[in-house]
Scaffold this motif. Structure first.
Motif, short mmCIF file in Angstrom:
data_model
loop_
_atom_site.label_atom_id
_atom_site.label_comp_id
_atom_site.label_asym_id
_atom_site.label_seq_id
_atom_site.Cartn_x
_atom_site.Cartn_y
_atom_site.Cartn_z
N UNK A 197 2.65 13.48 -49.62
CA UNK A 197 2.21 12.42 -48.72
C UNK A 197 3.28 12.11 -47.68
N UNK A 198 2.86 11.92 -46.46
CA UNK A 198 3.82 11.54 -45.43
C UNK A 198 4.09 10.03 -45.46
N UNK A 199 3.13 9.27 -45.97
CA UNK A 199 3.35 7.82 -46.06
C UNK A 199 3.00 7.11 -44.77
N UNK A 200 3.72 7.44 -43.72
CA UNK A 200 3.45 6.83 -42.43
C UNK A 200 3.47 7.94 -41.39
N UNK A 201 2.53 7.92 -40.46
CA UNK A 201 2.45 8.99 -39.46
C UNK A 201 3.54 8.77 -38.40
N UNK A 202 4.75 9.24 -38.70
CA UNK A 202 5.88 9.02 -37.81
C UNK A 202 6.11 10.17 -36.85
#
Ligand code: UTP
Length: 296
Positions: free
Chosen positions: A102-107
């Motif tokens: 999972x990237x968690x947040x699309x940064x």
């Protein structure tokens, strides 16, 4: 070292395709009757890759389910004796060893790729963008892997685009090399204005990266759009003389863009034996007349 792992970032927000992508990742949008992402995994496998890591976001579930077995459907289709559809739903299960992080947040794409470090380790690896569909007949990844084996470094896939479209892509400044079809990338700019672009060579969504990219990504600060850009990390490697480009002249679609997506669906459907003839017969009537309620 052989390229055996692929990283497929699929954690972007897909804003260009809203509202369809509100709850479904754009990579799961069907291109004829297969999700776009399946073409991408098939392309990686066809290039000799047997290990795929998806970088996912909120919508991990749909991707996981697609590349997993669906026993209920398998049972129903087997009972009906519908072997063709049964083969269709099981084809995606055994393509490769598939992993998820999972990237968690699309940064940003650079940040998404950095999530693969632990899985990839110290090997060169392929990156295939999940919304970039390359026509299966025009595959380019094997040439890129061969280039990495020949010259080392990181290999980009470059496509010539009209100047007015270069601002949609990363753009590469290039110099010829002694090898036909392979250029040295001397600089990279993310989405430059047409009059600031050093060339018409756009970077498209296939990469063979040296694991040295991870160290560079760690110190890459947010760039264009406030995102950690893969292009910015690659620019640093390019300034060190270790980035090359392979020219791509085939058919390619951006399935995250609505028009390009529709073109992909129509073109691939036209070439299918089961759908092509009927679609070919119908299309001229749509093109000849404005849509009316009577148009069948
Ligand atoms: P795009 O810029 O095309 O994806 O990123 P996006 O942000 O989802 O699209 P729009 O512009 O909002 O419609 C290229 C690729 O990088 C992935 C995307 O999923 C896509 O495959 N990506 C992008 C990530 O995995 N994480 C990110 O933070 C950004």
């Amino acid at each position: 070292m052989r390229v055996s792992k692929a990283v497929i970032p699929a954690a972007g927000l897909g804003t260009r395709f809203l509202p369809a992508t509100k709850a479904t990742p754009k990579e799961m949008l069907p291109v004829v009757d297969k999700p776009a992402i399946q073409y991408v995994v098939e392309e990686a496998v066809s290039a000799g890759i047997d290990d795929v890591l998806f970088i996912t976001g909120r919508s991990k579930r749909a991707l996981e389910d697609h590349f997993d077995r669906n026993l209920e459907l398998e049972t129903v289709l087997a009972e009906k004796g519908d072997r063709e559809r049964l083969a269709g739903i099981t084809a995606s299960n055994d393509l490769a060893r598939i992993h998820y992080v999972r990237q968690g947040e699309a940064l940003g794409l650079g940040h998404a790729v950095s999530m693969a470090e632990r899985h990839v380790g110290d090997e060169p690896f392929a990156v295939l963008l999940g919304d970039d569909l390359i026509d299966p007949r025009d595959e380019v990844l094997p040439d890129m892997i061969a280039a990495r084996e020949a010259v080392g470094g990181s290999i980009l896939c470059l496509m010539e685009v009209p100047r007015e479209q270069i601002s949609l892509y990363g753009c590469a400044a290039v110099e010829p090399t002694a090898t036909d079809g392979l250029v040295l990338v001397t600089d990279l700019i993310e989405k430059p204005a047409a009059d600031e672009a050093p060339s018409n060579w756009a970077v498209i969504g296939r990469y063979v990266l040296d694991p040295g990219i991870f160290a560079v990504l760690k110190r890459t600060t947010p760039g264009r759009g406030g995102e950690i850009q893969l292009t910015d990390a690659l620019r640093e490697l390019a300034h060190g003389g270790a980035v090359y480009g392979v020219a791509f002249r085939g058919r390619r679609y951006d399935t995250g863009d609505r028009l390009s997506y529709l073109q992909a669906v129509i073109r691939l459907a036209l070439e299918r034996d089961d759908l092509g003839p009927a679609l070919r017969d119908w299309l001229p009537s749509v093109l000849a007349a404005p849509a009316t309620k009577e148009t069948p």
